[in-house]
Design a protein around this motif. Structure first.
Motif, mmCIF file in Angstrom:
data_model
loop_
_atom_site.group_PDB
_atom_site.id
_atom_site.type_symbol
_atom_site.label_atom_id
_atom_site.label_comp_id
_atom_site.label_asym_id
_atom_site.label_seq_id
_atom_site.Cartn_x
_atom_site.Cartn_y
_atom_site.Cartn_z
ATOM 1 N N ILE A 275 1.004 -1.295 0.130
ATOM 2 C CA ILE A 275 0.007 -0.013 0.036
ATOM 3 C C ILE A 275 0.941 1.453 -0.089
ATOM 4 C CG2 ILE A 275 -1.774 1.253 1.052
ATOM 5 C CD1 ILE A 275 -2.612 -1.897 0.337
ATOM 6 N N VAL A 276 0.727 1.942 -1.114
ATOM 7 C CA VAL A 276 1.563 3.078 -0.980
ATOM 8 C C VAL A 276 0.606 4.628 -1.496
ATOM 9 C CG1 VAL A 276 3.464 4.568 -2.430
ATOM 10 C CG2 VAL A 276 3.625 2.189 -1.706
ATOM 11 N N GLY A 277 0.380 5.204 -0.549
ATOM 12 C CA GLY A 277 -0.595 6.543 -0.980
ATOM 13 C C GLY A 277 -2.111 5.605 -1.115
ATOM 14 N N ASP A 278 -2.510 6.148 -2.370
ATOM 15 C CA ASP A 278 -3.905 5.836 -2.845
ATOM 16 C C ASP A 278 -3.865 4.461 -3.809
ATOM 17 O OD1 ASP A 278 -2.891 6.922 -4.884
ATOM 18 O OD2 ASP A 278 -4.738 8.251 -5.250
ATOM 19 N N LYS A 279 -2.629 3.766 -3.633
ATOM 20 C CA LYS A 279 -2.392 2.586 -4.616
ATOM 21 C C LYS A 279 -2.218 1.479 -3.842
ATOM 22 C CE LYS A 279 -2.208 5.438 -7.983
ATOM 23 N NZ LYS A 279 -2.312 6.777 -7.545
ATOM 24 N N VAL A 280 -3.060 0.428 -4.431
ATOM 25 C CA VAL A 280 -2.613 -0.983 -3.830
ATOM 26 C C VAL A 280 -2.071 -1.544 -4.822
ATOM 27 C CG1 VAL A 280 -3.918 -3.309 -3.150
ATOM 28 C CG2 VAL A 280 -5.005 -0.901 -2.618
ATOM 29 N N ILE A 281 -0.834 -2.107 -4.522
ATOM 30 C CA ILE A 281 0.040 -2.627 -5.473
ATOM 31 C C ILE A 281 0.478 -4.138 -5.541
ATOM 32 C CG2 ILE A 281 2.369 -2.192 -6.721
ATOM 33 C CD1 ILE A 281 2.392 0.576 -5.771
ATOM 34 N N MET A 298 -3.785 -0.533 -8.219
ATOM 35 C CA MET A 298 -5.205 -0.349 -8.035
ATOM 36 C C MET A 298 -5.605 0.730 -7.234
ATOM 37 S SD MET A 298 -5.911 -4.636 -7.517
ATOM 38 C CE MET A 298 -4.552 -4.702 -6.432
ATOM 39 N N ASP A 299 -6.791 1.307 -7.337
ATOM 40 C CA ASP A 299 -7.242 2.357 -6.550
ATOM 41 C C ASP A 299 -7.505 1.826 -5.154
ATOM 42 O OD1 ASP A 299 -8.461 5.398 -6.677
ATOM 43 O OD2 ASP A 299 -9.774 4.151 -5.841
ATOM 44 N N ILE A 300 -7.120 2.463 -4.273
ATOM 45 C CA ILE A 300 -7.501 2.134 -3.023
ATOM 46 C C ILE A 300 -8.946 2.147 -2.303
ATOM 47 C CG2 ILE A 300 -7.066 4.057 -1.404
ATOM 48 C CD1 ILE A 300 -5.293 2.429 0.455
ATOM 49 N N ALA A 301 -9.627 3.075 -2.960
ATOM 50 C CA ALA A 301 -11.194 3.289 -2.642
ATOM 51 C C ALA A 301 -12.018 2.408 -3.387
ATOM 52 C CB ALA A 301 -11.389 4.741 -3.012
ATOM 53 N N THR A 302 -11.554 2.027 -4.599
ATOM 54 C CA THR A 302 -12.582 1.157 -5.300
ATOM 55 C C THR A 302 -11.966 -0.234 -5.870
ATOM 56 O OG1 THR A 302 -11.959 2.130 -7.386
ATOM 57 C CG2 THR A 302 -13.663 3.227 -6.189
ATOM 58 N N LYS A 304 -10.197 -0.544 -8.585
ATOM 59 C CA LYS A 304 -9.972 -0.256 -10.318
ATOM 60 C C LYS A 304 -8.515 -0.303 -10.341
ATOM 61 C CE LYS A 304 -10.816 2.709 -13.899
ATOM 62 N NZ LYS A 304 -11.592 4.165 -14.199
ATOM 63 N N GLU A 305 -8.401 -1.188 -11.498
ATOM 64 C CA GLU A 305 -7.070 -1.137 -11.813
ATOM 65 C C GLU A 305 -6.569 0.229 -12.465
ATOM 66 O OE1 GLU A 305 -4.129 -3.377 -15.306
ATOM 67 O OE2 GLU A 305 -5.615 -4.729 -13.948
ATOM 68 N N LEU A 306 -5.458 0.918 -12.173
ATOM 69 C CA LEU A 306 -4.977 2.038 -12.535
ATOM 70 C C LEU A 306 -3.664 2.060 -13.486
ATOM 71 C CD1 LEU A 306 -5.409 4.015 -9.412
ATOM 72 C CD2 LEU A 306 -6.827 3.902 -11.352
ATOM 73 N N TRP A 307 -2.894 1.119 -13.325
ATOM 74 C CA TRP A 307 -1.686 0.799 -14.145
ATOM 75 C C TRP A 307 -1.223 -0.674 -14.039
ATOM 76 C CZ3 TRP A 307 2.490 -0.771 -11.505
ATOM 77 C CH2 TRP A 307 2.750 -0.451 -10.064
ATOM 78 N N ARG A 308 -0.516 -0.818 -14.917
ATOM 79 C CA ARG A 308 0.012 -2.301 -15.007
ATOM 80 C C ARG A 308 1.607 -2.387 -15.651
ATOM 81 N NH1 ARG A 308 -2.951 -7.796 -16.921
ATOM 82 N NH2 ARG A 308 -4.427 -6.826 -15.464
ATOM 83 N N PHE A 309 2.384 -2.998 -15.080
ATOM 84 C CA PHE A 309 3.759 -3.214 -15.480
ATOM 85 C C PHE A 309 4.045 -4.744 -15.904
ATOM 86 C CE2 PHE A 309 8.148 -3.723 -15.456
ATOM 87 C CZ PHE A 309 8.637 -2.687 -16.257
ATOM 88 N N THR A 388 2.400 5.816 -11.240
ATOM 89 C CA THR A 388 2.106 5.524 -12.675
ATOM 90 C C THR A 388 2.561 4.106 -13.117
ATOM 91 O OG1 THR A 388 4.102 6.410 -13.412
ATOM 92 C CG2 THR A 388 2.840 8.051 -13.155
ATOM 93 N N GLY A 389 3.289 3.322 -12.460
ATOM 94 C CA GLY A 389 3.859 2.200 -12.723
ATOM 95 C C GLY A 389 4.865 2.158 -13.821
ATOM 96 N N LYS A 390 5.633 3.358 -14.166
ATOM 97 C CA LYS A 390 6.506 3.579 -15.036
ATOM 98 C C LYS A 390 7.972 2.988 -14.626
ATOM 99 C CE LYS A 390 3.934 5.357 -18.121
ATOM 100 N NZ LYS A 390 3.526 4.714 -19.561
ATOM 101 N N LEU A 391 8.675 2.311 -15.481
ATOM 102 C CA LEU A 391 9.965 1.835 -15.033
ATOM 103 C C LEU A 391 10.823 3.088 -14.776
ATOM 104 C CD1 LEU A 391 11.760 -0.727 -14.346
ATOM 105 C CD2 LEU A 391 12.362 -0.654 -16.594
#
Length: 678
Positions: A275-281, A298-302, A304-309, A388-391
């Motif tokens: 868990i980092v900020g509002d992201k569940v990774i 994923m969005d911590i509230a819902t 919803k997937e936000l990014w993928r690496f 963002t999931g960016k490398l």
């Protein structure tokens, strides 16, 4: 053997009736196995019972165990085929199915429990960044993954009075869970996809919920806390969010798979989410799935997937030419097994990536112009932007891993002086027991420390960290060579621990090897190399399979070591009390002096410890907790080899029978453990 009956059984009828074999495992089973296992003869397991065994266990029984006479004339491919037929699993997919006991019914909070749970504060970002000394809020306790506790009540002087405080039974099944503790409540995910909240002072169940997956329950390492929620990976590729005070579901997100993958069963969630900020990774394993593993934010509230690496570099993208010219649907592996770590100042998360089992197409150069055999991002550290999931950068610890000796485990962060100036460092130790230290900002190589348990790497470039392979250890189907360690690793998922004050890292090690050679026996890798068990030369000399190894991070060298008869099966846990805890296959939980490795205390356990060891406090009382009795790949491999090692030396090797449980110790609370003689 893992039970009282033989794994496979032969009979005179089976020996005499050997019609021509077909090319598949079904025909071999029909000709040589069915008469004894379907229906089973006396003391023989049924085919359904065999289905719960691993492919490796079945191949070992055929190649060197009780069924060896019945396997006369079978090739390694034949043995692997019959194992795959019996279990329904390809040998290259190392996700053994262990039978799970039925889940107990749900428990809603009673009035008294609700009152206790109402005192549990939401876990804020500040708490995750700097937890209360008495809490254990993440898999490695803190974002840096150091697995270190600042508690001091249990110390070198007081540990001799450490004794059992409470025990909470668990259903049997596959798992290796780490308890999480916050404000006096212990949260635990265990088999079969069950989450339970316990009073951390006495083990009373406060609430219990069970998720019903579409697939059999599998082995997982834990869960995560943030806000007033519990975040849980499931056995069918979902992540769910529960209310921490009631266990009620808040959201349920099904992780989608993408082409070229088509089978959801090829993917598994092993680790707790980060868990980092509002992201569940969440990292995803994909041992045999085309296209490989990935990490999702994923969005911590819902949910919803936000990014993928994607952890396998795609054709046409950076690193995409590193797969020997293979198209994407022929690239597999690069699983993410462990929870990531996080550096707030750099705003980077760090994950480790595993190898590929499909090593055959990478063994020799393809000749395709502009390609390499490195197979990115296998055996690599990835630094990603959590928003963002960016490398940001990657570092490959071992290119073209032909041995299943990957570098997938925890990435530990610390600050240390390197070349005369303070550096933020990310470290990891792969299966060979070699530590690589990197600059956490850039990924630049800093130094390595070799624990001395391996024989594959003959040299490490002091500037780049590039590994030189001993050419004798390259897979060769025409000769046999000793490979130390084997694919199970000198170290595996049980985590290391770092004492940031002393600068010592503590590493659990197992001394064991395999022979690589002609394609007979167990074949895990698509190169076709056959594997058979072999003892480590050091273990043969000492009679010791286990080792707790200290590493001096400041001096870039090995520190003390304590050799043990039995392998260590838990994480190491260092504390500010000057102790290092670890559990082994004695089975026992032990405490060592962190200065020199002297054994100070031990307590017998009634089954193998099978989780990370944690410590926490409720009020003024410090506790030490470990989970025992659950099955997972690591415990199964360790116990089988350890029992064989003991028997070969005339020792006893009984399998412990205690029921799975959370076992918790505190100072002076009952019958003490044994204080080791000084």
């Amino acid at each position: 053997m893992l039970s009282a009956f033989p794994l496979l059984a032969g009979s005179a009828m089976a020996q005499e009736s050997t019609p021509a074999l077909g090319t598949g495992g079904a025909a071999i089973f029909e000709a040589r196995c069915k008469s004894c296992h379907e229906p089973p003869v006396a003391r023989a397991p049924s085919r359904e019972q065999l289905r719960g065994r691993s492919n490796l266990e079945i191949v070992e029984a055929l190649s060197s165990g009780i069924m060896k006479p019945m396997a006369a004339g079978l090739t390694g491919g034949d043995m692997n085929a019959v194992a795959a037929f019996i279990t329904g699993r390809n040998a290259q997919v190392q996700a053994a199915q262990f039978a799970a006991a039925p889940a107990p019914g749900p428990v809603a909070p009673s009035a008294a429990a609700a009152a206790e749970l109402a005192k549990v504060r939401p876990v804020s970002a500040a708490m995750l960044g700097d937890p209360s000394p008495g809490d254990w809020l993440q898999w490695g306790r803190t974002y840096d993954g150091q697995n270190f506790s600042p508690l001091t009540a249990i110390n070198r002087a007081t540990v001799k009075t450490l004794s059992p405080a409470w025990r909470a039974p668990l259903p049997s099944g596959p798992s290796m869970p780490t308890p999480i503790v916050h404000d006096g409540v212990m949260f635990l995910q265990t088999s079969p996809d069950m989450v339970v909240a316990l009073d951390a002072a006495n083990g009373t169940v406060l609430w219990r919920r069970t998720y019903k997956p579409a697939l059999p329950s599998n082995q997982k390492m834990g869960l995560s806390l943030a806000g007033g929620r519990v975040f849980v990976p499931t056995s069918d590729l979902h992540v769910i969010s529960l209310d921490a005070r009631t266990g009620e579901k808040v959201w349920d997100h099904e992780i989608a798979i993408e082409a070229p993958a088509a089978d959801r069963k090829a993917f598994v969630l092993r680790s707790a989410p980060l868990i980092v900020g509002d992201k569940v990774i969440q990292g995803v394993t994909a041992s045999g799935a085309p296209g490989g593993g990935f990490i999702v934010g994923m969005d911590i509230a819902t949910g919803k997937e936000l990014w993928r690496f994607h952890t396998i570099a795609r054709p046409g993208e950076p690193g995409g030419n590193s797969w020997n010219g293979l198209p994407l649907d022929k690239r597999s592996g690069a699983s993410v097994w462990d929870q990531g770590t996080y550096d707030k100042a750099l705003n980077l998360v760090y994950f480790g990536v595993g190898q590929t089992y499909d090593t055959g197409p990478l063994l020799k150069p393809s000749g395709v112009a502009g390609t390499t055999q490195d197979a990115l991002y296998t055996d690599s550290t990835l630094a990603l932007n959590p928003d963002t999931g960016k490398l940001a950068w990657h570092y490959q610890h071992l290119s073209n891993d032909q041995w299943d000796l990957d570098w997938v485990f925890e990435r530990t962060l610390t600050t240390m002086t390197v070349d005369g100036r303070p550096r933020r460092v990310v470290m990891t130790i792969g299966k060979m027991g070699i530590l690589d230290a990197l600059d956490a900002r850039t990924g630049g190589y800093l130094f390595s420390i070799d624990a001395g348990a391996q024989n594959v790497i003959s040299g490490i470039d002091p500037r780049t960290g590039a590994k030189t392979i001993d050419p004798v250890r390259m897979p060769d189907l025409t000769r046999t060579t000793l490979i130390c360690p084997g694919p199970s690793g000198a170290r595996s998922w049980p985590a290391t621990s770092v004492n940031p004050k002393s600068g010592l890292l503590f590493e659990p090690l197992t001394l064991w090897c395999v022979n690589f050679g002609p394609p007979t026996g167990y074949q895990l890798l698509s190169s076709g190399v056959g594997m058979s068990n072999a003892d480590h030369p050091d273990a043969v000399k000492s009679g010791m399979m286990g080792r707790l190894q200290a590493m001096d991070l400041k001096g870039h060298k090995l520190g003390w070591r304590h050799d043990l008869p039995a392998p260590v099966s838990t994480s190491a846990l260092a504390t500010a009390g000057g102790l290092v805890f670890a559990g082994d296959l004695d089975p026992a939980l032990k405490a060592f002096d962190d200065r020199d490795g002297t054994l100070l205390w031990q307590a017998p356990l009634d089954n193998y410890p099978s989780s990370s060891v944690i410590t926490y406090a409720v009020g003024k009382t410090q506790y030490v907790a470990v989970v025992t009795g659950l099955r997972n790949n690591h415990i199964s491999d360790l116990s089988r080899r350890y029992q064989a090692f003991r028997r070969a030396r005339g020792g006893t090797a009984a399998t412990p029978k205690g029921e799975p449980a959370v076992v918790v110790f505190a100072l002076g609370s009952g019958a003490p453990g044994k204080s080791a003689a000084r």
